[in-house]
Design an enzyme around this catalytic site. Structure first.
Site, PDB file in Angstrom:
ATOM      1  N   ARG A 197      70.641  59.005  11.076  1.00 21.35           N
ATOM      2  CA  ARG A 197      71.686  59.945  10.593  1.00 21.35           C
ATOM      3  C   ARG A 197      71.206  61.403  10.583  1.00 21.35           C
ATOM      4  NH1 ARG A 197      73.190  55.806   6.732  1.00 21.35           N
ATOM      5  NH2 ARG A 197      74.884  54.660   7.689  1.00 21.35           N
ATOM      6  N   LYS A 246      74.511  73.314  20.476  1.00 26.20           N
ATOM      7  CA  LYS A 246      75.410  72.366  21.141  1.00 26.20           C
ATOM      8  C   LYS A 246      74.558  71.265  21.737  1.00 26.20           C
ATOM      9  CE  LYS A 246      79.446  74.958  22.691  1.00 26.20           C
ATOM     10  NZ  LYS A 246      80.144  75.458  23.890  1.00 26.20           N
ATOM     11  N   GLU A 290      73.915  82.205  34.296  1.00 25.84           N
ATOM     12  CA  GLU A 290      74.255  82.272  32.860  1.00 25.84           C
ATOM     13  C   GLU A 290      73.856  83.633  32.276  1.00 25.84           C
ATOM     14  OE1 GLU A 290      76.034  80.060  31.306  1.00 25.84           O
ATOM     15  OE2 GLU A 290      75.666  78.070  32.154  1.00 25.84           O
ATOM     16  N   LYS A 306      73.737  85.923  22.309  1.00 24.59           N
ATOM     17  CA  LYS A 306      74.229  84.593  21.951  1.00 24.59           C
ATOM     18  C   LYS A 306      74.085  84.340  20.456  1.00 24.59           C
ATOM     19  CE  LYS A 306      74.699  79.853  23.057  1.00 24.59           C
ATOM     20  NZ  LYS A 306      74.509  78.763  23.977  1.00 24.59           N
ATOM     21  N   GLU A 312      82.820  77.167  17.666  1.00 26.52           N
ATOM     22  CA  GLU A 312      83.647  77.505  18.827  1.00 26.52           C
ATOM     23  C   GLU A 312      85.146  77.451  18.546  1.00 26.52           C
ATOM     24  OE1 GLU A 312      82.148  76.502  22.988  1.00 26.52           O
ATOM     25  OE2 GLU A 312      84.033  75.400  22.935  1.00 26.52           O
ATOM     26  N   ARG A 350      83.125  82.198  20.406  1.00 20.74           N
ATOM     27  CA  ARG A 350      82.120  81.417  21.168  1.00 20.74           C
ATOM     28  C   ARG A 350      82.712  80.859  22.459  1.00 20.74           C
ATOM     29  NH1 ARG A 350      77.473  77.181  19.029  1.00 20.74           N
ATOM     30  NH2 ARG A 350      76.577  76.866  21.090  1.00 20.74           N
ATOM     31  N   ASN A 357      82.108  80.286  27.586  1.00 18.15           N
ATOM     32  CA  ASN A 357      82.504  79.317  28.616  1.00 18.15           C
ATOM     33  C   ASN A 357      83.070  79.999  29.861  1.00 18.15           C
ATOM     34  OD1 ASN A 357      81.792  77.106  27.012  1.00 18.15           O
ATOM     35  ND2 ASN A 357      83.730  77.219  25.901  1.00 18.15           N
ATOM     36  N   HIS A 378      83.216  78.291  33.207  1.00 17.58           N
ATOM     37  CA  HIS A 378      82.792  76.901  33.058  1.00 17.58           C
ATOM     38  C   HIS A 378      83.904  75.873  33.309  1.00 17.58           C
ATOM     39  CE1 HIS A 378      79.136  78.694  31.693  1.00 17.58           C
ATOM     40  NE2 HIS A 378      78.571  77.528  31.446  1.00 17.58           N
ATOM     41  N   HIS A 380      82.625  73.072  35.701  1.00 18.70           N
ATOM     42  CA  HIS A 380      82.530  71.648  35.379  1.00 18.70           C
ATOM     43  C   HIS A 380      83.352  70.807  36.360  1.00 18.70           C
ATOM     44  CE1 HIS A 380      81.221  72.434  30.929  1.00 18.70           C
ATOM     45  NE2 HIS A 380      80.265  72.656  31.792  1.00 18.70           N
ATOM     46  N   HIS A 407      73.910  73.113  37.737  1.00 19.96           N
ATOM     47  CA  HIS A 407      75.004  73.630  36.917  1.00 19.96           C
ATOM     48  C   HIS A 407      75.206  75.136  37.152  1.00 19.96           C
ATOM     49  CE1 HIS A 407      77.528  74.386  33.450  1.00 19.96           C
ATOM     50  NE2 HIS A 407      76.612  75.135  32.877  1.00 19.96           N
TER      51      HIS A 407
HETATM   52  N1  GLY Z   1      76.784  77.248  26.498  1.00 21.45           N
HETATM   53  C1  GLY Z   1      77.827  77.799  25.753  1.00 21.45           C
HETATM   54  C2  GLY Z   1      77.648  77.694  24.295  1.00 21.45           C
HETATM   55  O1  GLY Z   1      76.586  77.367  23.819  1.00 21.45           O
HETATM   56  O2  GLY Z   1      78.574  77.953  23.577  1.00 21.45           O
END
Ligand code: GLY
Length: 365
Positions: A121, A143, A185, A227, A237, A241, A245, A248, A252, A264
């Site tokens: 957990r 993330k 990125e 960031k 997000e 945030r 993306n 993206h 994706h 990627h």
């Molecule tokens: N890679 C995008 C984020 O961490 O929000």
């Protein structure tokens, strides 16, 4: 050494950036986690290069450590690998006070972070990113994810690490393709909200390509700082945030179309350009900024159209749009796109139509 603090209110942690710090992680472990055991997760490529350095430093400090090596590549972000790895770690009797270390690129970081968030957990973890992409993006912000047959990163958690240790020396061992893919990125931050950074990248592109140490350190610092600010404001997000993306949704879908056989970052490069093109089509951005990004991607030897990613593939806009329907960014049945009012001014839009997307994809095939 450069240090960035991320303050999420309920939790604070630091990003440490310097060259040659892999062997000093054990000292930080001793200070913060005392005699907790270390469980290092890495992949086959990274283990050959850096695992011994990290293990030796833990041994020197008499910290009990275990290590686990997974196959390199996106296929390792799966339920099967997660299950195998969890069983091994549990057999080695991990306890809730122990620490998991993610030593590698974004794939190792995402998988190890996810495992940390669910095993017993929740067990604390530390990110040691070794690729440009993971150093400027995926290791920061908590993330974690694995992939499913439906799409990429669809199972995961938000779970912040205890530290992020960025040893910029590890970038020297990256292949040119891997290094440049990570750079997509980097460009993202300039296009989203920092035009001055985009201009700086443009000025310094040769040094960046040649992996000049001080330029790279500055670049990583500026990306992580940007960031960290975004994540501190919107960890889950629900707003700004989402801007991270940029490109993206396209990327994706492109990766899924190619069965995850490309990097990627290569897909992100094309995705960013598609987002800018969409912005021009919708009258939000001027053509000049689209062309500036196009030129910059070319100078950095990054792909700028679908055929650059696979010349053999029979690209069809409708297939990419189908793949987009599995995206996490669908809210109330509407696909959210990150668009730009020029470089440095990104925003979220749900006003993009299929006809707009088809036009962009066809033009950038
Ligand atoms: N890679 C995008 C984020 O961490 O929000």
């Amino acid at each position: 050494m450069k240090k960035i603090n991320i303050n999420l209110g309920y939790k604070k942690y630091s990003i440490i950036i310097d060259k040659g710090i892999l062997s000093s992680i054990s000292s930080a472990h001793k200070l913060k986690f005392a005699n907790s055991k270390a469980f290092i997760i890495t992949d086959k490529n990274v283990s050959k290069l850096y695992l011994k350095t990290v293990i030796d430093s833990f041994n020197k400090k008499k910290i009990h450590c275990f290590n686990y090596t997974i196959s390199a590549g996106e296929k390792s972000k799966s339920f099967q690998v997660l299950q195998k790895l969890s069983n091994k770690i549990l057999k080695d009797k991990i306890s809730r006070t122990d620490i998991i270390y993610a030593l590698g690129g974004g794939i190792v970081g995402d998988l190890a972070g996810f495992l940390s968030s669910i095993i017993l957990r929740g067990v604390r973890y530390v990110q040691i990113p070794t690729t440009l992409l993971s150093q400027v993006d995926s290791s920061v912000g908590g993330k974690t994810a694995i992939n499913t047959s439906v799409g990429k990163n669809l199972i995961g958690t938000f779970c912040q690490p205890e530290f992020v240790y960025i040893d910029t020396n590890t970038l020297k061992s990256l292949s040119r393709q891997e290094y440049l893919a990570g750079y997509a990125e980097v460009i993202k931050y300039g296009v989203i909200n920092d035009k001055a950074f985009f201009n700086w990248l443009n000025l310094n592109y040769k040094k960046i390509k040649n992996r000049n140490n001080s330029t790279i350190n500055e670049l990583i610092y500026r990306c992580c700082k940007n960031k960290a600010n975004i994540v501190a404001d919107d960890e889950r997000e629900s707003g700004k945030r989402m801007l991270l993306n940029l490109g993206h949704t396209f990327a994706h879908a492109i990766e899924a179309e190619l069965n995850f056989s490309i990097k990627h970052g290569q897909a992100v490069a094309v995705g960013i350009l598609m987002s800018l093109h969409l912005s021009v089509t919708l009258g939000c951005s001027n053509t000049q900024d689209f062309l500036r990004v196009l030129e910059h991607l070319k100078k950095m030897s990054l792909p700028t159209k679908l055929k650059d990613l696979s010349s053999k593939k029979n690209w069809a806009a409708k297939n990419l749009i189908n793949k987009m329907q599995n995206d996490k960014k669908i809210i109330n049945n509407k696909l959210k796109f990150i668009l730009c009012k020029g470089i440095g001014n990104a925003f979220i839009s749900d006003k993009v139509t299929s006809a707009n997307i088809i036009k962009t994809i066809n033009l950038l095939t």
